[in-house]
Design a protein around this motif. Structure first.
Motif, PDB file in Angstrom:
ATOM      1  N   ARG A  67       0.845  -1.189   0.000  1.00 36.16           N
ATOM      2  CA  ARG A  67       0.000   0.000   0.000  1.00 36.16           C
ATOM      3  C   ARG A  67       0.883   1.243   0.000  1.00 36.16           C
ATOM      4  O   ARG A  67       1.900   1.299   0.687  1.00 36.16           O
ATOM      5  CB  ARG A  67      -0.912   0.025   1.225  1.00 36.16           C
ATOM      6  N   ARG A  68       0.443   2.270  -0.774  1.00 35.74           N
ATOM      7  CA  ARG A  68       1.245   3.484  -0.898  1.00 35.74           C
ATOM      8  C   ARG A  68       0.359   4.733  -0.805  1.00 35.74           C
ATOM      9  O   ARG A  68      -0.830   4.704  -1.113  1.00 35.74           O
ATOM     10  CB  ARG A  68       2.016   3.488  -2.216  1.00 35.74           C
ATOM     11  N   CYS A  69       0.988   5.805  -0.368  1.00 37.84           N
ATOM     12  CA  CYS A  69       0.311   7.104  -0.328  1.00 37.84           C
ATOM     13  C   CYS A  69       1.331   8.181  -0.670  1.00 37.84           C
ATOM     14  O   CYS A  69       2.540   7.969  -0.522  1.00 37.84           O
ATOM     15  CB  CYS A  69      -0.317   7.358   1.040  1.00 37.84           C
ATOM     16  N   GLN A  70       0.855   9.332  -1.122  1.00 46.29           N
ATOM     17  CA  GLN A  70       1.747  10.401  -1.574  1.00 46.29           C
ATOM     18  C   GLN A  70       1.597  11.672  -0.732  1.00 46.29           C
ATOM     19  O   GLN A  70       0.508  11.988  -0.231  1.00 46.29           O
ATOM     20  CB  GLN A  70       1.471  10.747  -3.041  1.00 46.29           C
ATOM     21  N   ILE A  71       2.729  12.370  -0.627  1.00 44.90           N
ATOM     22  CA  ILE A  71       2.781  13.691  -0.009  1.00 44.90           C
ATOM     23  C   ILE A  71       3.344  14.634  -1.069  1.00 44.90           C
ATOM     24  O   ILE A  71       4.515  14.531  -1.445  1.00 44.90           O
ATOM     25  CB  ILE A  71       3.682  13.701   1.241  1.00 44.90           C
ATOM     26  N   ALA A  72       2.513  15.524  -1.595  1.00 48.22           N
ATOM     27  CA  ALA A  72       2.910  16.374  -2.728  1.00 48.22           C
ATOM     28  C   ALA A  72       2.938  17.844  -2.332  1.00 48.22           C
ATOM     29  O   ALA A  72       2.572  18.225  -1.222  1.00 48.22           O
ATOM     30  CB  ALA A  72       1.955  16.148  -3.901  1.00 48.22           C
TER      31      ALA A  72
ATOM     32  N   GLY B 162       8.718   3.198   5.197  1.00 46.33           N
ATOM     33  CA  GLY B 162       9.408   4.472   5.025  1.00 46.33           C
ATOM     34  C   GLY B 162       8.914   5.191   3.785  1.00 46.33           C
ATOM     35  O   GLY B 162       7.857   4.884   3.245  1.00 46.33           O
ATOM     36  N   GLU B 163       9.699   6.159   3.306  1.00 50.85           N
ATOM     37  CA  GLU B 163       9.290   6.935   2.137  1.00 50.85           C
ATOM     38  C   GLU B 163      10.467   7.218   1.227  1.00 50.85           C
ATOM     39  O   GLU B 163      11.635   7.110   1.630  1.00 50.85           O
ATOM     40  CB  GLU B 163       8.636   8.252   2.567  1.00 50.85           C
ATOM     41  N   TYR B 164      10.159   7.541  -0.009  1.00 49.41           N
ATOM     42  CA  TYR B 164      11.175   7.879  -1.003  1.00 49.41           C
ATOM     43  C   TYR B 164      10.638   8.982  -1.905  1.00 49.41           C
ATOM     44  O   TYR B 164       9.417   9.225  -1.961  1.00 49.41           O
ATOM     45  CB  TYR B 164      11.566   6.656  -1.829  1.00 49.41           C
ATOM     46  N   CYS B 165      11.526   9.648  -2.602  1.00 52.75           N
ATOM     47  CA  CYS B 165      11.116  10.714  -3.514  1.00 52.75           C
ATOM     48  C   CYS B 165      10.617  10.081  -4.808  1.00 52.75           C
ATOM     49  O   CYS B 165      11.358   9.375  -5.496  1.00 52.75           O
ATOM     50  CB  CYS B 165      12.289  11.655  -3.798  1.00 52.75           C
ATOM     51  N   SER B 166       9.363  10.334  -5.108  1.00 55.05           N
ATOM     52  CA  SER B 166       8.759   9.721  -6.291  1.00 55.05           C
ATOM     53  C   SER B 166       8.595  10.700  -7.451  1.00 55.05           C
ATOM     54  O   SER B 166       8.178  10.304  -8.540  1.00 55.05           O
ATOM     55  CB  SER B 166       7.397   9.119  -5.929  1.00 55.05           C
ATOM     56  N   ASN B 167       8.922  11.971  -7.222  1.00 53.13           N
ATOM     57  CA  ASN B 167       8.820  12.944  -8.319  1.00 53.13           C
ATOM     58  C   ASN B 167       9.697  14.153  -8.003  1.00 53.13           C
ATOM     59  O   ASN B 167       9.629  14.695  -6.898  1.00 53.13           O
ATOM     60  CB  ASN B 167       7.364  13.384  -8.504  1.00 53.13           C
TER      61      ASN B 167
ATOM     62  N   ILE C 200      14.428  19.314  -7.395  1.00 52.02           N
ATOM     63  CA  ILE C 200      13.772  19.417  -6.079  1.00 52.02           C
ATOM     64  C   ILE C 200      12.682  18.350  -5.977  1.00 52.02           C
ATOM     65  O   ILE C 200      11.880  18.180  -6.898  1.00 52.02           O
ATOM     66  CB  ILE C 200      13.160  20.817  -5.883  1.00 52.02           C
ATOM     67  N   CYS C 201      12.643  17.649  -4.878  1.00 46.26           N
ATOM     68  CA  CYS C 201      11.623  16.612  -4.670  1.00 46.26           C
ATOM     69  C   CYS C 201      10.281  17.291  -4.386  1.00 46.26           C
ATOM     70  O   CYS C 201      10.113  18.000  -3.389  1.00 46.26           O
ATOM     71  CB  CYS C 201      12.000  15.708  -3.500  1.00 46.26           C
ATOM     72  N   VAL C 202       9.342  17.078  -5.290  1.00 47.68           N
ATOM     73  CA  VAL C 202       8.025  17.710  -5.140  1.00 47.68           C
ATOM     74  C   VAL C 202       6.950  16.696  -4.724  1.00 47.68           C
ATOM     75  O   VAL C 202       5.818  17.082  -4.435  1.00 47.68           O
ATOM     76  CB  VAL C 202       7.598  18.394  -6.459  1.00 47.68           C
ATOM     77  N   GLU C 203       7.321  15.416  -4.710  1.00 46.17           N
ATOM     78  CA  GLU C 203       6.372  14.398  -4.252  1.00 46.17           C
ATOM     79  C   GLU C 203       7.129  13.253  -3.599  1.00 46.17           C
ATOM     80  O   GLU C 203       8.111  12.754  -4.133  1.00 46.17           O
ATOM     81  CB  GLU C 203       5.547  13.846  -5.419  1.00 46.17           C
ATOM     82  N   ARG C 204       6.669  12.875  -2.405  1.00 50.86           N
ATOM     83  CA  ARG C 204       7.249  11.741  -1.692  1.00 50.86           C
ATOM     84  C   ARG C 204       6.187  10.664  -1.519  1.00 50.86           C
ATOM     85  O   ARG C 204       5.013  10.973  -1.323  1.00 50.86           O
ATOM     86  CB  ARG C 204       7.785  12.182  -0.329  1.00 50.86           C
ATOM     87  N   THR C 205       6.609   9.427  -1.627  1.00 53.19           N
ATOM     88  CA  THR C 205       5.701   8.293  -1.492  1.00 53.19           C
ATOM     89  C   THR C 205       6.093   7.456  -0.272  1.00 53.19           C
ATOM     90  O   THR C 205       7.272   7.139  -0.095  1.00 53.19           O
ATOM     91  CB  THR C 205       5.724   7.399  -2.748  1.00 53.19           C
ATOM     92  N   ARG C 206       5.107   7.150   0.524  1.00 46.92           N
ATOM     93  CA  ARG C 206       5.323   6.274   1.684  1.00 46.92           C
ATOM     94  C   ARG C 206       4.770   4.894   1.373  1.00 46.92           C
ATOM     95  O   ARG C 206       3.678   4.764   0.811  1.00 46.92           O
ATOM     96  CB  ARG C 206       4.638   6.838   2.931  1.00 46.92           C
ATOM     97  N   THR C 207       5.521   3.865   1.750  1.00 51.80           N
ATOM     98  CA  THR C 207       5.093   2.502   1.479  1.00 51.80           C
ATOM     99  C   THR C 207       4.862   1.745   2.784  1.00 51.80           C
ATOM    100  O   THR C 207       5.477   2.041   3.814  1.00 51.80           O
ATOM    101  CB  THR C 207       6.132   1.748   0.640  1.00 51.80           C
ATOM    102  N   ALA C 208       3.971   0.782   2.694  1.00 50.66           N
ATOM    103  CA  ALA C 208       3.647  -0.036   3.863  1.00 50.66           C
ATOM    104  C   ALA C 208       3.093  -1.372   3.404  1.00 50.66           C
ATOM    105  O   ALA C 208       2.562  -1.494   2.290  1.00 50.66           O
ATOM    106  CB  ALA C 208       2.624   0.676   4.747  1.00 50.66           C
ATOM    107  N   CYS C 209       3.245  -2.370   4.258  1.00 53.81           N
ATOM    108  CA  CYS C 209       2.578  -3.656   4.052  1.00 53.81           C
ATOM    109  C   CYS C 209       1.371  -3.670   4.981  1.00 53.81           C
ATOM    110  O   CYS C 209       1.526  -3.547   6.201  1.00 53.81           O
ATOM    111  CB  CYS C 209       3.503  -4.820   4.383  1.00 53.81           C
ATOM    112  N   CYS C 210       0.177  -3.801   4.411  1.00 55.40           N
ATOM    113  CA  CYS C 210      -1.041  -3.778   5.211  1.00 55.40           C
ATOM    114  C   CYS C 210      -1.692  -5.158   5.180  1.00 55.40           C
ATOM    115  O   CYS C 210      -1.679  -5.845   4.155  1.00 55.40           O
ATOM    116  CB  CYS C 210      -2.003  -2.715   4.693  1.00 55.40           C
TER     117      CYS C 210
END
Length: 253
Positions: free
Chosen positions: A108-113, A150-155, A161-171
């Protein structure tokens, strides 16, 4: 008739008079010819056992004290939790041919933009603007069913400049499944993959059998299913109603 007495014996030498005397027998002229006297006599030395004053929460007798308060039975809670874990293991299976995975999770993933302004990971006020998939991820996290990696820069912008970070998880399907995965993987020295490619696979039957269940701490799961006093009252009322129908109804509960 000679006067006789049974009160002068050695057994009465240490006795003390008690109560009043009385006549047991009269002659024809109304004179007392046999009287009785009461004495208190020691049978054995008194034994005194001091009691320890341990406060209002204890009961003391013979120098020993016991707590009046009830102590929660943690062993019973753990036994119930482990039983539930084994039951869920039989239900939470992913079968693909001969490949069986137990307590399998989902990536599962979510974004912080926008430099953190648009947060679909943990901003409850903004979550309605996020995709349905990200809203579901947020819900699963709130329920305690996810292991975050954790999270990584996805864009990145043209300037790097990192304008979007994605967090990943196992749900997982439940809190219990997540707890077993976390502690079971630690026993098996099984990694979770990395933040970009998480490994959410379940246990094989052999791996699950190899786990030492005595080392599991399932208190988090048990705490999540404990009923509140209101719920307990409702449960007791329902049980009493069912009991009445068992005895006075048709024998069906």
């Amino acid at each position: 008739m000679a006067n006789t007495s049974t009160c002068g014996g050695a057994a009465f030498q240490t006795c003390s008079p008690a109560g009043t005397s009385g006549c047991r027998l009269f002659d024809d002229n109304g004179r007392c010819i046999q009287a009785s006297f009461n004495y208190d006599c020691k049978v054995a030395d008194a034994v005194f056992s001091p009691a320890v004053n341990c406060g209002a929460t204890t009961f003391c007798e013979g120098g020993s004290c016991w707590e009046r308060n009830k102590t929660a039975n943690g062993d019973f809670a753990m036994a119930v939790s482990q039983l539930e874990a084994h039951m869920q293991a039989g239900l939470d299976m992913d079968v693909d041919g001969s490949n069986i995975q137990i307590f399998k999770g989902a990536d599962r993933r979510c974004q912080i933009a926008n430099l953190g302004i648009d947060n679909c990971c943990n901003d409850g006020g903004f979550i309605e603007r996020c995709s349905a998939e990200q809203q579901e991820t947020y819900r699963l996290k709130q329920q305690g069913r996810c292991h975050e990696l954790g999270e990584y820069c996805s864009n990145r912008s043209a300037l790097g400049i990192c304008v979007e970070r994605t967090r990943t998880a196992c749900c997982f399907s439940s809190i219990l499944a997540r707890v077993i995965q976390q502690q079971g993987r630690a026993q098996l020295a099984q990694a979770w993959g990395d933040v970009r490619t998480p490994d959410c696979t379940g246990f094989t039957p052999d791996e699950l059998t190899a786990l030492d269940w005595s080392r599991f701490d399932l208190s988090e799961f048990y705490a999540s299913i404990q009923t509140t006093p209101l719920e307990q009252s409702a449960t007791q009322g329902a049980a009493q109603n069912r009991q009445s129908s068992c005895y006075y109804g048709q024998g069906k509960c």
